[in-house]
Design an enzyme around this catalytic site. Structure first.
Site: not given
Lengths: 123, 388
Positions: B334, B84
């Site tokens: 996200h 991420c």
């Protein structure tokens, strides 16, 4: 997925299944897990297999309700990080454990895939 | 050493776009960044691009050149993968190159396509950011891993699910005016507490959604900005990166994120600031508990104090230190590889005064962007400042 095993890890699971669980320790006393050639803490290369303490303590746990496909039939299930002193281990565990519950490391099977699975049982 | 200016920024809408290819998403974000920058495509000397799971979602590796082509640039291109934090590390490389005089103009960004995999497929794909042998085979999912950290935090410092719910409510509220956000929808503490469990103690509203999207920014040297008369009022004045053991079980702390602490320390030192100088922050709240860990790693709060920040109104739009004015990962969404650069995009606009939430922080001069990979085995922190 490959049909090949994972040397080091597979033998470690075998050892737990046979009641001979171990961890690796370097000359400076740092614990780690196989497959491992070098101590991740200090870079020491001479790692020795040391019997894993029989009892560990649940440090944190969760009940997983939304699983990955490989655990679809297992859910909901409890996973925990267990402190054995020199190393911590992560595995599934009996439902209803709490932080501080004493457990030992065993091998069971995933209900979904039949794959071997590290499982903690209450002492 | 030259300074690094943010010449232009761009985002796609973040949300469910399962039929859109990664290359199309990135093309849109980069097109917007170029239009915002006034920089010519011909002047770009490198592309640094973040993507996490393209092999699984699109059967597509080697995405660097593909995305350079999509963006219409002829320059060497490299994909960065740090889960991420993929585009956070891409930004860091671009900052270093500009500072070192290696390049005067660089395109950075990231993209992720996720919804085409569905929930189960995405859960499986995201899990590859954890240790396969020691975590994934033990049944760890990403929500599960953060749930383990949340429980460890509660045990060590106290705190409750209700504290976490206030973080979700805050970030949903912040996203209301943000048209790039996946959720522009108010929620209540009660709704968050009543939501279905994903991995106890984390429920559906403690988790960020599954998101498709892309982000891009054009970074240039001070000299380039001056020579070309660019309006580039925000600079990146600090970059930091930290690392930790891959698996949670190997960490010293289960309720802290030392990798982000290291990254913050380094970025603050470069910028010559401390936590007290930061006016506004975008942090990596993939789960509500992650925002708490971030606030403490950034030294806004001592360990154990960050959990109540949203409930006390300190990190809300009108608080002393507004956090995630974009809506955060929680409400903005996200798209993993795009997130680091999207935080840079949002923060640049907040500081320039052209973000829908800029009015909340009219005097803000210093912002921080905190991007975390996995369960914070990777972390980057960037300091952004308005040029004097």
């Amino acid at each position: 997925m490959s049909d090949h095993g994972n040397t080091g890890y597979d033998e470690w699971l075998d050892a737990i299944a046979e009641g001979n669980a171990y961890y690796l320790e370097c000359g400076n006393g740092h614990g780690s897990l196989p497959p491992r050639r070098i101590c991740p803490e200090c870079g020491e290369g001479d790692l020795e297999e040391i019997p894993l303490p029989e009892t560990g303590t649940v440090e944190t746990y969760t009940v997983v309700h939304v699983p990955a496909p490989s655990f679809a039939d297992d859910a909901p299930y409890t996973t925990a990080v267990v402190d054995f002193g020199p190393v911590r281990l992560t595995g599934v565990t009996e439902d209803g454990v709490e932080v501080g519950t004493d457990v030992s490391a065993k091998i069971s099977e995933s209900e979904t895939t039949g794959d071997r699975l590290l499982r903690f049982e209450r002492r | 050493m030259t300074g690094v200016r943010i010449a232009g920024v761009g985002l796609t809408h973040f949300g469910k776009h399962p039929e859109r290819t990664g290359r199309d998403l990135f093309a849109e974000a980069s097109e917007r960044a170029f239009a915002d920058s006034g920089v010519s495509h011909d002047d770009i000397e490198s592309l640094y691009y973040g993507n996490f799971m393209g092999e699984l979602a699109e059967h597509q590796g080697h995405q660097g050149p593909l995305m350079a082509e999509a963006a219409g640039i002829r320059a060497p291109a490299t994909r960065y993968e740090s889960a991420c934090a993929s585009s956070g590390v891409a930004i860091r490389q671009a900052v270093k190159d500009v500072r070192n005089g290696e390049a005067d103009a660089i395109l950075v960004g990231g993209a992720e396509r996720m919804n085409n995999l569905g929930t189960a497929g995405t859960t499986e794909a995201l899990a590859i950011a954890a240790d396969d042998l020691y975590e994934v085979r033990a049944g760890i999912t990403f929500p599960g891993a953060y749930a383990l950290m949340a429980r460890a935090y509660f045990e060590q410092y106290g705190g409750s699910k209700e504290d976490l719910a206030h973080i979700a409510v805050k970030n949903h509220d912040h996203a209301l005016p943000n048209d790039h956000a996946q959720f522009q929808k108010e929620i209540s503490v009660e709704q968050a507490l009543d939501a279905p469990m994903i991995a106890e103690p984390l429920g559906l509203f403690d988790a960020c959604p599954i998101t498709d999207g892309a982000s891009a920014a054009v970074l240039v040297s001070d000299e380039y900005a001056e020579e070309h008369g660019l309006d580039a009022p925000v600079s990146i004045t600090g970059t930091g990166q930290g690392g930790d053991r891959m698996a949670l079980q190997g960490r010293k702390h289960l309720a802290r994120s030392p990798a982000a602490e290291e990254a913050a320390e380094e970025a603050y030192a470069e910028a010559g600031i401390d936590a007290g100088d930061v006016d506004v922050a975008e942090v990596h709240d993939c789960f509500t508990i992650a925002e708490v860990l971030a606030l403490e790693a950034l030294d806004f709060y001592a360990p154990g104090e960050g959990i109540g920040a949203a409930r006390r109104g300190e990190t809300t739009r009108d608080g002393d230190c507004p956090v995630n004015l974009s809506g955060g990962l929680k409400a903005k969404g996200h798209p993993v590889g795009a997130t680091g650069t999207s935080q840079l995009v949002e923060m640049t606009r907040i500081l320039r005064g052209d973000h829908p939430n800029s009015d909340a922080v009219p005097d803000a001069k210093t912002g921080v962007a905190h991007n975390a990979g996995g369960t914070v085995a990777s972390a980057t922190v960037h300091v952004l400042e308005v040029n004097e």
